[in-house]
Design a protein around this motif. Structure first.
Motif, PDB file in Angstrom:
ATOM      1  N   GLN A 127       0.205   1.748  12.555  1.00  0.00           N
ATOM      2  CA  GLN A 127       0.341   0.337  12.927  1.00  0.00           C
ATOM      3  C   GLN A 127       0.399  -0.544  11.684  1.00  0.00           C
ATOM      4  N   LEU A 128      -0.459  -0.221  10.716  1.00  0.00           N
ATOM      5  CA  LEU A 128      -0.452  -0.970   9.453  1.00  0.00           C
ATOM      6  C   LEU A 128       0.914  -0.857   8.772  1.00  0.00           C
ATOM      7  N   MET A 129       1.474   0.359   8.748  1.00  0.00           N
ATOM      8  CA  MET A 129       2.769   0.576   8.111  1.00  0.00           C
ATOM      9  C   MET A 129       3.870  -0.216   8.817  1.00  0.00           C
ATOM     10  N   ILE A 164       7.342   1.732   1.436  1.00  0.00           N
ATOM     11  CA  ILE A 164       6.105   2.486   1.632  1.00  0.00           C
ATOM     12  C   ILE A 164       6.281   3.871   1.028  1.00  0.00           C
ATOM     13  N   GLY A 165       5.294   4.310   0.272  1.00  0.00           N
ATOM     14  CA  GLY A 165       5.316   5.650  -0.311  1.00  0.00           C
ATOM     15  C   GLY A 165       4.136   6.461   0.171  1.00  0.00           C
ATOM     16  N   VAL A 166       4.375   7.719   0.512  1.00  0.00           N
ATOM     17  CA  VAL A 166       3.326   8.611   1.021  1.00  0.00           C
ATOM     18  C   VAL A 166       3.257   9.860   0.155  1.00  0.00           C
ATOM     19  N   ILE A 169       5.495   8.764  -7.113  1.00  0.00           N
ATOM     20  CA  ILE A 169       6.729   8.456  -7.821  1.00  0.00           C
ATOM     21  C   ILE A 169       6.932   6.950  -7.949  1.00  0.00           C
ATOM     22  N   ILE A 170       6.434   6.182  -6.991  1.00  0.00           N
ATOM     23  CA  ILE A 170       6.521   4.718  -7.095  1.00  0.00           C
ATOM     24  C   ILE A 170       5.672   4.249  -8.274  1.00  0.00           C
ATOM     25  N   ALA A 171       4.459   4.758  -8.376  1.00  0.00           N
ATOM     26  CA  ALA A 171       3.602   4.379  -9.506  1.00  0.00           C
ATOM     27  C   ALA A 171       4.267   4.744 -10.829  1.00  0.00           C
ATOM     28  N   GLN A 172       4.813   5.944 -10.905  1.00  0.00           N
ATOM     29  CA  GLN A 172       5.456   6.384 -12.146  1.00  0.00           C
ATOM     30  C   GLN A 172       6.673   5.533 -12.485  1.00  0.00           C
ATOM     31  N   ALA A 173       7.492   5.225 -11.471  1.00  0.00           N
ATOM     32  CA  ALA A 173       8.710   4.443 -11.705  1.00  0.00           C
ATOM     33  C   ALA A 173       8.402   3.032 -12.200  1.00  0.00           C
ATOM     34  N   LEU A 174       7.233   2.507 -11.817  1.00  0.00           N
ATOM     35  CA  LEU A 174       6.887   1.134 -12.178  1.00  0.00           C
ATOM     36  C   LEU A 174       5.954   1.054 -13.388  1.00  0.00           C
ATOM     37  N   GLY A 175       5.748   2.198 -14.055  1.00  0.00           N
ATOM     38  CA  GLY A 175       5.002   2.177 -15.308  1.00  0.00           C
ATOM     39  C   GLY A 175       3.648   2.854 -15.287  1.00  0.00           C
ATOM     40  N   GLY A 176       3.274   3.499 -14.180  1.00  0.00           N
ATOM     41  CA  GLY A 176       2.006   4.206 -14.103  1.00  0.00           C
ATOM     42  C   GLY A 176       2.129   5.648 -14.569  1.00  0.00           C
ATOM     43  N   LYS A 177       1.061   6.413 -14.380  1.00  0.00           N
ATOM     44  CA  LYS A 177       1.044   7.807 -14.833  1.00  0.00           C
ATOM     45  C   LYS A 177       0.522   8.707 -13.718  1.00  0.00           C
ATOM     46  N   VAL A 178       1.209   9.842 -13.538  1.00  0.00           N
ATOM     47  CA  VAL A 178       0.839  10.852 -12.546  1.00  0.00           C
ATOM     48  C   VAL A 178       0.600  12.167 -13.280  1.00  0.00           C
ATOM     49  N   GLU A 179      -0.439  12.886 -12.868  1.00  0.00           N
ATOM     50  CA  GLU A 179      -0.672  14.190 -13.482  1.00  0.00           C
ATOM     51  C   GLU A 179      -1.375  15.112 -12.499  1.00  0.00           C
ATOM     52  N   LYS A 180      -1.363  16.398 -12.810  1.00  0.00           N
ATOM     53  CA  LYS A 180      -2.099  17.382 -12.018  1.00  0.00           C
ATOM     54  C   LYS A 180      -3.579  17.151 -12.276  1.00  0.00           C
ATOM     55  N   ALA A 194      -1.315  -1.372  -3.513  1.00  0.00           N
ATOM     56  CA  ALA A 194      -0.353  -2.415  -3.145  1.00  0.00           C
ATOM     57  C   ALA A 194       0.262  -3.007  -4.411  1.00  0.00           C
ATOM     58  N   TYR A 195       1.551  -3.303  -4.305  1.00  0.00           N
ATOM     59  CA  TYR A 195       2.292  -3.960  -5.383  1.00  0.00           C
ATOM     60  C   TYR A 195       2.836  -5.260  -4.792  1.00  0.00           C
ATOM     61  N   GLY A 196       2.162  -6.357  -5.111  1.00  0.00           N
ATOM     62  CA  GLY A 196       2.525  -7.608  -4.479  1.00  0.00           C
ATOM     63  C   GLY A 196       2.411  -7.465  -2.969  1.00  0.00           C
ATOM     64  N   ASP A 197       3.349  -8.086  -2.236  1.00  0.00           N
ATOM     65  CA  ASP A 197       3.327  -7.942  -0.778  1.00  0.00           C
ATOM     66  C   ASP A 197       4.533  -7.165  -0.273  1.00  0.00           C
ATOM     67  N   THR A 198       5.193  -6.398  -1.182  1.00  0.00           N
ATOM     68  CA  THR A 198       6.394  -5.679  -0.751  1.00  0.00           C
ATOM     69  C   THR A 198       6.277  -4.163  -0.841  1.00  0.00           C
ATOM     70  N   ILE A 199       5.320  -3.637  -1.592  1.00  0.00           N
ATOM     71  CA  ILE A 199       5.162  -2.183  -1.691  1.00  0.00           C
ATOM     72  C   ILE A 199       3.725  -1.809  -1.367  1.00  0.00           C
ATOM     73  N   TRP A 200       3.565  -0.799  -0.497  1.00  0.00           N
ATOM     74  CA  TRP A 200       2.252  -0.248  -0.179  1.00  0.00           C
ATOM     75  C   TRP A 200       2.375   1.268  -0.156  1.00  0.00           C
ATOM     76  N   THR A 201       1.416   1.935  -0.785  1.00  0.00           N
ATOM     77  CA  THR A 201       1.493   3.392  -0.895  1.00  0.00           C
ATOM     78  C   THR A 201       0.156   4.037  -0.560  1.00  0.00           C
ATOM     79  N   VAL A 202       0.229   5.282  -0.094  1.00  0.00           N
ATOM     80  CA  VAL A 202      -0.974   6.025   0.296  1.00  0.00           C
ATOM     81  C   VAL A 202      -0.840   7.469  -0.165  1.00  0.00           C
ATOM     82  N   GLN A 203      -1.917   7.994  -0.735  1.00  0.00           N
ATOM     83  CA  GLN A 203      -1.902   9.371  -1.224  1.00  0.00           C
ATOM     84  C   GLN A 203      -1.968  10.382  -0.079  1.00  0.00           C
ATOM     85  N   ALA A 204      -2.686  10.069   0.973  1.00  0.00           N
ATOM     86  CA  ALA A 204      -2.841  10.989   2.106  1.00  0.00           C
ATOM     87  C   ALA A 204      -1.627  10.921   3.035  1.00  0.00           C
TER      88      ALA A 204
END
Length: 226
Positions: free
Chosen positions: A215-217, A91-93, A99-110, A161-171
């Motif tokens: 609870q979801l986490m 889980i990433g918050v 950083i999870i998105a970036q590590a797996l090939g996505g892009k993060v920016e200001k 969500a990335y498959g059923d093993t990774i879930w992330t939230v910006q907030a």
């Protein structure tokens, strides 16, 4: 079940005594689920030997940008990819989400649209989830195969969500009213527009959905996987 918390930042010194460090906030948020926790201050280059040191993982928020040049960013991305390859729950918050998105090939920016702070509503699974936000950076491009599970007009990739093993939230489901107020005082002044901080302060007494997301986490981390 052992949960490893990868700590990617520290709260302001003025707030730490009252609210604790970021890993402590997650221990409190997920209390009562039978988890054993182990923390690694990766922001200080303290890493686990391998992903196998825990059954599941959480990556915290940070004042740093995923795209910044820090010595601990590349090994953290390597660890994320190891966890992903192993099929372990992760889980990433906030920064963790990015950083999870970036590590797996996505892009993060200001984000050019500015900041989101305080109580923020998200469309999650056809319902409204209200959580505290504190960010300007955003995931602007998703990795291949990633699925958006929550969003709003300001942040379209707010939960992923990335498959059923990774879930992330910006907030931040781990942030309460007091900590947000403290951030406004210690990190917001002169950085976040005054009108935005005032609007956030006016909304703070409103209800949040931290317990629901907690609870979801917990269910996500404990979920049986093939």
């Amino acid at each position: 079940m052992k949960i490893g918390i990868l700590v990617t930042g520290h709260p302001p010194d003025e707030l730490r005594e009252q609210f604790g460090a970021y890993d402590a906030m997650f221990r409190t948020l997920l209390d009562g689920n039978g988890f054993e926790f182990d923390s690694f201050a990766v922001v200080d280059n303290q890493f686990p030997d391998s992903a196998d040191q825990a059954d599941g993982w959480i990556i915290t928020g940070s004042r740093h940008g995923a795209y910044e040049d820090h010595t601990w960013i590349p090994p953290l991305e390597d660890l994320i990819r190891e966890i992903w390859t192993n099929g372990q729950p992760l889980i990433g918050v906030c920064f963790g989400h990015q950083i999870i998105a970036q590590a797996l090939g996505g892009k993060v920016e200001k984000f050019s649209g500015g900041w989101a702070i305080g109580r923020t509503d998200y469309d999650y699974d056809g319902q409204t989830a209200t959580l505290n936000a504190w960010h300007q950076d955003q995931v602007v491009e998703l990795p291949e195969g990633a699925k958006v599970t929550g969003s709003n007009a300001f942040c379209r990739n707010a939960m992923v969500a990335y498959g059923d093993t990774i879930w992330t939230v910006q907030a931040h489901p781990e942030y309460g009213d007091g900590f947000i107020k403290g951030l406004m005082e210690t990190r917001g002044k002169g950085v976040v527009p005054d009108a935005l901080m005032q609007a956030a302060a006016n909304r703070l007494p409103a209800k949040d959905d931290n317990p629901k997301i907690a609870q979801l986490m917990a269910e996500f981390l404990k979920k049986e996987r093939a």
